[in-house]
Design an enzyme around this catalytic site. Structure first.
Site, PDB file in Angstrom:
ATOM      1  N   ARG A 275     -36.906 -40.273 -43.210  1.00  0.00           N
ATOM      2  CA  ARG A 275     -35.585 -40.855 -43.469  1.00  0.00           C
ATOM      3  C   ARG A 275     -35.087 -41.625 -42.247  1.00  0.00           C
ATOM      4  O   ARG A 275     -34.412 -42.653 -42.383  1.00  0.00           O
ATOM      5  CB  ARG A 275     -34.588 -39.765 -43.864  1.00  0.00           C
ATOM      6  CG  ARG A 275     -33.216 -40.326 -44.196  1.00  0.00           C
ATOM      7  CD  ARG A 275     -32.276 -39.278 -44.750  1.00  0.00           C
ATOM      8  NE  ARG A 275     -32.610 -38.948 -46.120  1.00  0.00           N
ATOM      9  CZ  ARG A 275     -32.984 -37.740 -46.525  1.00  0.00           C
ATOM     10  NH1 ARG A 275     -33.071 -36.761 -45.664  1.00  0.00           N
ATOM     11  NH2 ARG A 275     -33.270 -37.524 -47.793  1.00  0.00           N
ATOM     12  N   ALA A 276     -35.405 -41.152 -41.045  1.00  0.00           N
ATOM     13  CA  ALA A 276     -34.944 -41.833 -39.839  1.00  0.00           C
ATOM     14  C   ALA A 276     -35.492 -43.253 -39.759  1.00  0.00           C
ATOM     15  O   ALA A 276     -34.782 -44.192 -39.376  1.00  0.00           O
ATOM     16  CB  ALA A 276     -35.348 -41.036 -38.600  1.00  0.00           C
TER      17      ALA A 276
END
Length: 685
Positions: A275-276
């Site tokens: 997700r980062a």
């Protein structure tokens, strides 16, 4: 309607304003978490953002804000006919910390159900926030059952309601903005990861800037409308820039070099999951659009990392979020698309800067497992004490010392670690918290009962069920339901409570070995921090020499507890019975002050008892007082050396609790400890 403080009039807080504006340009970034001390304009800036958001087109008369260009086919108010739309400002919906589950997700329309016999859905805050902003002030204090619902909606972009005979699904895509004061506890990791960006804010230390803050605030309070009018031109400029950036956003190109830098940065800082990387890519794209560019530059990637990674990087449990900017710059430079300073004599056009022999996982200034980008503190909790000046011991234990003699300077606590929850068994009714199961005003509904006194939380299904058999006898003739007082049912809810965690720490000569006391303090500090984050009260009783003292009366301040623990001296005899009796007195007084708050006693000792006549027998009698009252307890066994007497285990048996060694206190081992505590307490009951 109150005139909001102008966004452009906020003094300083550049990172906060930038993060909010990027989300206005690209809501796909995923929202903002604003961390900082009280009084730093967190809420003011968030509320001011709503006035800058572009208007949205919605289907007329749709309670769920459907987009007329692509209406939700499953909208409860649908199907929608073509045409018939209206424009309105984007909403900012505020979720109160104490909101009920019904208020958040919606529920059966009670008025229509009882008066007309119609099963109709009444939308909640998630429906109101669709295509707008959902703002949670003090988000770290939000009840866990509401956090679960937010996580579901944020993950699926929709809210599902299955309760009280209602089955509804509606779209719920919103910009999630939360503010919090870290002193009041941290967020659950699952919710923390759902925020796209995070910003740390603090009050300026520059006198001139502080003067300007006060000047503008006083001017706004005196004449909100007039103050807003003076900033109207600046507000219009920012609003127009947001609209232009949104139009430019689809044209922004995220090249392979920028993507490689994003991936390398996330890998270098050891963030979990992917997700980062996605959030960084969206943020860098929004930064380029905000700057009026169609290409993402290295400076965009750097700024995106500073906003998207601090709350995701792998770090020690109690480190403040942050990034090592030197390491960030080195990573970006290493994986930049510039000419290689050491060109390959036989260049391969398909090879990139990450294909060389020095670009593996062990490269870089930090080597393998480089600490997640957080430099080691110069004067950290260990301070070198664990390697220097170990105290001489005989058979693993220091020699007994006369009372009051041989006092040693305080050992520094070792590095704290993350613990699993220690919970008190049963179902309590204490103050809201995050530790043990309890009946609470806000929580998941578990059943219904007749109300005692005034009705506060109606359980509709149970009320209808109680009234239904009597409708003919009551002469019901219309669609409405004839309900009487005896039919009403109160909803019973279950949540979590805070407890009183009382630490009873042995500071006698038998515990005085510096390395061992440092580890003991580190373990107690870890449990103290865990108790604080779970909104418990904590207390500290110590015993050494000829008696025991209350080093810290029950309080909610972990800072005070940690300070008392850090300065705790050691030496002298081991008056174990005195320590237990003093702890029993503390619990007795607290029971009078707050009878609903249940205690958990954590005794940290090697189990030895010296001084006075029959010290072991006295300690046993004192321990049995706790067992007789059903107080949940844990004994942390600090005995060391080749010969172990098992005295701490005997003490745990007298207390009706359980014993664990110091090494077993770490995260994975505590899971079994909780079960042992609960099982022992049930057997004692």
């Amino acid at each position: 309607m109150t005139t909001p403080f102008p966004f452009t009039a906020v003094v300083g807080q550049d990172d906060l304003r930038l993060a909010l504006l990027l989300n206005a340009v690209s809501p796909a970034v995923g929202g903002v978490l604003v961390r900082g001390e009280k009084g730093t304009a967190k809420s003011t800036a968030v509320r001011a953002l709503s006035a800058l958001m572009p208007e949205v087109d919605v289907v007329s008369e749709c309670r769920f804000s459907c987009d007329p260009g692509s209406p939700d086919p499953g909208c409860p108010d649908g199907p929608h006919e073509p045409g018939g739309f209206a424009s309105r400002p984007a909403r900012m919906v505020e979720l109160p910390v104490g909101a009920s589950e019904d208020r958040l997700v919606g529920a059966l329309d009670i008025e229509r159900a009882l008066s007309e016999g119609v099963k109709a859905f009444e939308p909640g805050l998630l429906a109101d926030a669709h295509r707008g902003i959902l703002y949670v002030d003090e988000v770290n204090l939000l009840h866990d059952h509401l956090v679960d619902l937010l996580l579901d909606a944020a993950a699926m972009g929709a809210s599902y309601v299955e309760r009280e005979g209602v089955s509804v699904r509606h779209a719920a895509r919103f910009l999630l903005v939360g503010t919090m004061n870290p002193e009041e506890g941290e967020l659950r990791p699952q919710l923390l990861d759902r925020f796209g960006l995070t910003v740390e804010v603090a009050a300026s230390r520059e006198p001139e800037q502080r003067v300007e803050v006060v000047r503008r605030r006083l001017a706004y309070d005196d004449d909100p409308a007039g103050f807003a009018a003076r900033w109207a031109e600046e507000e219009a400029d920012v609003r127009a820039r947001i609209v232009a950036a949104k139009k430019l956003l689809p044209s922004v190109r995220l090249g392979d070099d920028a993507l490689r830098q994003i991936a390398a940065t996330c890998a270098a800082f050891e963030v979990d999951g992917m997700r980062a990387d996605i959030v960084m890519a969206r943020t860098a794209t929004a930064l380029a659009a905000w700057a009026g560019r169609t290409d993402v530059l290295a400076e965009d990637v750097r700024q995106a990392a500073l906003l998207a990674l601090p709350h995701r990087r792998r770090r020690n449990p109690f480190d403040a979020p942050g990034l090592d900017e030197d390491k960030l710059d080195e990573t970006l430079e290493e994986f930049s698309g510039d000419d290689d300073p050491d060109p390959d004599p036989d260049p391969d056009p398909d090879s990139g800067p990450d294909s060389g022999p020095d670009s593996g996982p062990d490269s870089g200034p930090d080597g393998p497992g480089g600490g997640g980008g957080q430099p080691a503190p110069e004067d950290g909790p260990q301070g070198g004490d664990q390697e220097a000046r170990p105290e001489a011991e005989q058979d693993g234990q220091p020699q007994p010392q006369p009372a009051g003699a041989g006092e040693q300077s305080a050992a520094r606590a070792s590095e704290p670690f993350r613990t699993k929850v220690l919970s008190v068994p049963g179902l309590g009714e204490g103050a809201a918290g995050r530790r043990s199961r309890a009946r609470t005003e806000h929580g998941r509904t578990t059943g219904a009962r007749r109300p005692k006194g005034s009705l506060t939380k109606l359980h509709l299904a149970a009320t209808v069920q109680a009234a239904a058999p009597h409708q003919r006898a009551r002469g019901r003739s219309g669609p409405g339901l004839v309900v009487r007082r005896d039919d009403l049912r109160q909803a019973t809810r279950e949540g979590r409570e805070g407890n009183l965690v009382l630490f009873v720490v042995d500071a006698s000569g038998s515990m005085a070995a510096r390395q061992r006391m440092s580890a003991v303090k580190g373990a107690v500090l870890s449990l103290l921090l865990d108790a604080y984050q779970r909104r418990d009260k904590v207390g500290l009783v110590t015993f050494r020499g000829s008696g025991a003292e209350v080093a810290l009366p029950p309080t909610s301040s972990v800072e005070a507890a940690a300070a008392r623990l850090e300065s705790l001296p050691t030496g002298g005899r081991t008056p174990l019975s005195a320590g237990l009796l003093r702890a029993h007195d503390v619990l007795r007084v607290e029971r009078l002050r707050d009878p609903a708050r249940r205690p958990l006693v954590v005794v940290v000792t090697d189990g030895r008892a010296t001084g006075g006549p029959e010290p072991v027998a006295l300690a046993g009698r004192a321990a049995r007082l706790f067992a007789a009252e059903g107080v949940a307890s844990v004994v942390v066994d600090c005995e060391s050396g080749p010969v172990r007497l098992g005295l701490a285990g005997q003490l745990a048996g007298e207390l009706g609790g359980t014993a664990v060694t110091l090494d077993e206190l770490r995260a994975d081992s505590i899971a079994g400890l909780v079960k042992d505590v609960q099982g022992t307490s049930r057997r004692a009951a």
